[in-house]
Design a protein around this motif. Structure first.
Motif, PDB file in Angstrom:
ATOM      1  N   ALA A   8       0.838  -1.203   0.000  1.00 56.28           N
ATOM      2  CA  ALA A   8       0.000   0.000   0.000  1.00 56.28           C
ATOM      3  C   ALA A   8       0.869   1.247   0.000  1.00 56.28           C
ATOM      4  O   ALA A   8       2.102   1.172   0.063  1.00 56.28           O
ATOM      5  N   GLY A   9       0.220   2.394  -0.043  1.00 58.33           N
ATOM      6  CA  GLY A   9       0.924   3.670  -0.006  1.00 58.33           C
ATOM      7  C   GLY A   9       1.133   4.156   1.406  1.00 58.33           C
ATOM      8  O   GLY A   9       0.469   3.716   2.347  1.00 58.33           O
ATOM      9  N   SER A  10       2.074   5.084   1.550  1.00 58.02           N
ATOM     10  CA  SER A  10       2.388   5.675   2.841  1.00 58.02           C
ATOM     11  C   SER A  10       1.617   6.975   3.034  1.00 58.02           C
ATOM     12  O   SER A  10       1.484   7.774   2.109  1.00 58.02           O
ATOM     13  N   ASP A  11       1.086   7.172   4.227  1.00 65.12           N
ATOM     14  CA  ASP A  11       0.382   8.406   4.590  1.00 65.12           C
ATOM     15  C   ASP A  11       1.243   9.159   5.599  1.00 65.12           C
ATOM     16  O   ASP A  11       1.411   8.713   6.733  1.00 65.12           O
ATOM     17  N   SER A  12       1.772  10.315   5.193  1.00 66.01           N
ATOM     18  CA  SER A  12       2.667  11.068   6.070  1.00 66.01           C
ATOM     19  C   SER A  12       1.987  11.520   7.356  1.00 66.01           C
ATOM     20  O   SER A  12       2.662  11.788   8.353  1.00 66.01           O
ATOM     21  N   SER A  13       0.647  11.602   7.364  1.00 71.68           N
ATOM     22  CA  SER A  13      -0.044  12.038   8.577  1.00 71.68           C
ATOM     23  C   SER A  13      -0.314  10.890   9.535  1.00 71.68           C
ATOM     24  O   SER A  13      -0.762  11.114  10.663  1.00 71.68           O
ATOM     25  N   LYS A  75      -2.712  -7.878   2.451  1.00 71.94           N
ATOM     26  CA  LYS A  75      -3.646  -6.776   2.224  1.00 71.94           C
ATOM     27  C   LYS A  75      -3.053  -5.882   1.139  1.00 71.94           C
ATOM     28  O   LYS A  75      -1.889  -5.491   1.195  1.00 71.94           O
ATOM     29  N   VAL A  76      -3.856  -5.574   0.122  1.00 72.05           N
ATOM     30  CA  VAL A  76      -3.432  -4.709  -0.974  1.00 72.05           C
ATOM     31  C   VAL A  76      -4.252  -3.434  -0.927  1.00 72.05           C
ATOM     32  O   VAL A  76      -5.487  -3.474  -0.949  1.00 72.05           O
ATOM     33  N   GLY A  77      -3.569  -2.291  -0.875  1.00 69.40           N
ATOM     34  CA  GLY A  77      -4.242  -1.004  -0.859  1.00 69.40           C
ATOM     35  C   GLY A  77      -3.940  -0.200  -2.114  1.00 69.40           C
ATOM     36  O   GLY A  77      -4.112  -0.690  -3.230  1.00 69.40           O
ATOM     37  N   MET A  78      -3.445   0.991  -1.947  1.00 63.63           N
ATOM     38  CA  MET A  78      -3.244   1.938  -3.049  1.00 63.63           C
ATOM     39  C   MET A  78      -2.283   1.407  -4.116  1.00 63.63           C
ATOM     40  O   MET A  78      -1.126   1.111  -3.849  1.00 63.63           O
TER      41      MET A  78
END
Length: 246
Positions: A8-13, A75-78
């Motif tokens: 998945a992608g990383s969320d800086s927040s 788990k697969v996300g963005m």
């Protein structure tokens, strides 16, 4: 200890993406490994920048994990572009563990986050998934406004508001439909709910729960995490992932 691979992608927040996935996995007692598909600059108010991972490096991350860990669920996300989706198609075609696919391409506000071409490419992954977890906007885009669900995987549509209830509706591949209900929460603290829900399902599948129990446990977890949200940021705030108990 069971190991879950998060792609998945990383969320800086820290409220969504990999960060939320790791926190959710820790709560359920699984060890989370990660393969980063993209870096984002974002907060509770929105996304201001995205840098995609190169396909070769995504492959390298996945290869490094598989060479050293026994994975019990994925788990697969963005998945932000066609090259990344193709890497995942090649990878998922060879795995034998439960796969939870969260098709992250429309925001909760209804904004399109992926090109229509890439949405079509994303559908090529459905046959490898144990379950797909779209929000209502994504489900209508994938299956039509009448939600005539026909897919190669089970599909659970998240948080359908019916009266005062939040309903998660599970469509089995064989046509059976099952609903999971909780009280609807009118909250601003919803950042990362989809990421956390799909990872909770993956974690519980890794722990040996059947699909219905995994969804039931995950829905209850999200409900409590919203109720106990820390009220951070000036927009859609994050959940409280590390609940003391449910």
């Amino acid at each position: 200890m069971k190991v879950v691979l998060i792609v998945a992608g990383s969320d800086s927040s820290g409220g969504a993406g990999l960060q939320a996935d790791i926190k959710t996995g820790e709560y359920f007692g699984v060890f989370t490994t990660t393969a980063v598909t993209a870096l984002t600059a974002q907060n509770t108010l929105g996304v201001t920048g995205v840098v995609d991972t190169k396909p070769e490096f995504l492959k390298a991350q996945i290869s490094a994990i598989l060479s050293d860990f026994e994975i019990s669920a994925i788990k697969v996300g963005m998945l932000s572009n066609s090259s990344i989706i193709e890497v995942m198609r090649e990878f998922l075609s060879s795995v034998k563990v439960p796969v939870v696919l969260d098709p992250v391409f429309i925001s909760k506000a209804g904004s399109l986050l992926m090109s229509k071409e890439n949405i079509q490419n994303l559908k090529n992954l459905f046959k490898f998934a144990t379950i797909i977890t779209p929000n209502i906007y994504e489900a209508k885009c994938l299956f039509g406004d009448d939600l005539d669900i026909k897919a190669d995987a089970n599909v659970v549509i998240k948080n359908i508001k019916i009266g005062e209830k939040s309903v998660d509706r599970l469509y089995y591949k064989d046509g059976k439909i099952l609903e999971f209900k909780s009280d609807f929460l009118d909250s601003e603290n919803l950042h990362g709910t989809g990421c956390s829900f799909s990872t909770a399902i993956a974690s519980n599948l890794a722990l040996g729960k059947n699909l219905e129990d995994a969804i039931k446990i995950s829905k209850k977890y999200i409900h409590e995490a919203i109720l106990q949200a820390p009220n951070l940021g000036h927009g859609k705030g994050p959940l409280r992932h590390n609940l003391r108990k449910i």
